[in-house]
Design a protein around this motif. Sequence first.
Motif, mmCIF file in Angstrom:
data_model
loop_
_atom_site.group_PDB
_atom_site.id
_atom_site.type_symbol
_atom_site.label_atom_id
_atom_site.label_comp_id
_atom_site.label_asym_id
_atom_site.label_seq_id
_atom_site.Cartn_x
_atom_site.Cartn_y
_atom_site.Cartn_z
ATOM 1 N N GLN A 104 -2.117 -0.445 -0.811
ATOM 2 C CA GLN A 104 -1.176 -1.463 -1.268
ATOM 3 C C GLN A 104 -0.977 -1.274 -2.762
ATOM 4 O O GLN A 104 -1.945 -1.166 -3.522
ATOM 5 C CB GLN A 104 -1.728 -2.861 -0.979
ATOM 6 N N ASP A 124 -1.970 1.588 6.709
ATOM 7 C CA ASP A 124 -0.617 1.168 6.329
ATOM 8 C C ASP A 124 -0.390 1.350 4.832
ATOM 9 O O ASP A 124 -1.313 1.188 4.021
ATOM 10 C CB ASP A 124 -0.390 -0.307 6.686
ATOM 11 N N THR A 155 1.895 -0.284 1.831
ATOM 12 C CA THR A 155 2.728 -1.430 1.471
ATOM 13 C C THR A 155 3.030 -1.363 -0.017
ATOM 14 O O THR A 155 2.101 -1.365 -0.841
ATOM 15 C CB THR A 155 2.029 -2.759 1.795
ATOM 16 N N ARG A 168 5.966 0.023 4.357
ATOM 17 C CA ARG A 168 6.861 -1.056 3.957
ATOM 18 C C ARG A 168 7.076 -0.995 2.450
ATOM 19 O O ARG A 168 6.118 -0.935 1.683
ATOM 20 C CB ARG A 168 6.258 -2.410 4.322
#
Length: 228
Positions: free
Chosen positions: A95, A110, A112, A133
Amino acid sequence: MQTTLQGRSYQRGEITLEELAALTAGFNYASALLHEDLLGNDYDAVVVDGDLHLPSLTLGEPLAFLVVTGNLVIDGACVDCDEPATGLYVLGNLQAGSVWTGGMLGVQGDLTVARTLAGFYNDYAAIVKGTTRAAVFFPENHYFQFEGAPTFDVVLGNAAPYRVPKQWAAQVTETLKGRALLDRAVGLESEDLPALSAEQIETFGATELLDAHALYTRVQADSSVLSD
């Protein structure tokens, strides 16, 4: 640049090239960065066991290769480079406020990104095995291997569909063009803009209308490249 990370250092003899290769074996091409000619005496590789939280991260000299075995949270910008060749591998989630990548980036979980995910040049690649994302995606000519569905509010760059696997090409078509783009990218206009006709401006996208260097400078400073 990060010189005080609490981790196992290759230069200090706390981790070997073989151990680094084993940790990053799930990512294509990672082993190509792990040789003495690359690291030598000038650059280091570090493994941080568990999670890591940083205000910002810049790879290059002296830290050229970083493995985080847990999650990596960066409040600001995450910046790597292609000279020297760098590698950032996160075995959990990553992140960040902004990401600028020209080297090798691997994320097992993931990715982000609060503001802009930007690529630079085509010698290396970004590999994300989870979902991705970001508010803005600007791949330039850098290859992004998304194994999970990517989600972006805005995509800049008319070559974007060619810089991702085919199954995601339709999701990364250029979003803003012409005056609509210039109205939201104030201060990023290309110096060639005055030579373009009104018709050209309306049809051209980020590659022709924006100053890439200025855009990258904003990403590296963790500043937004588009107004709301």
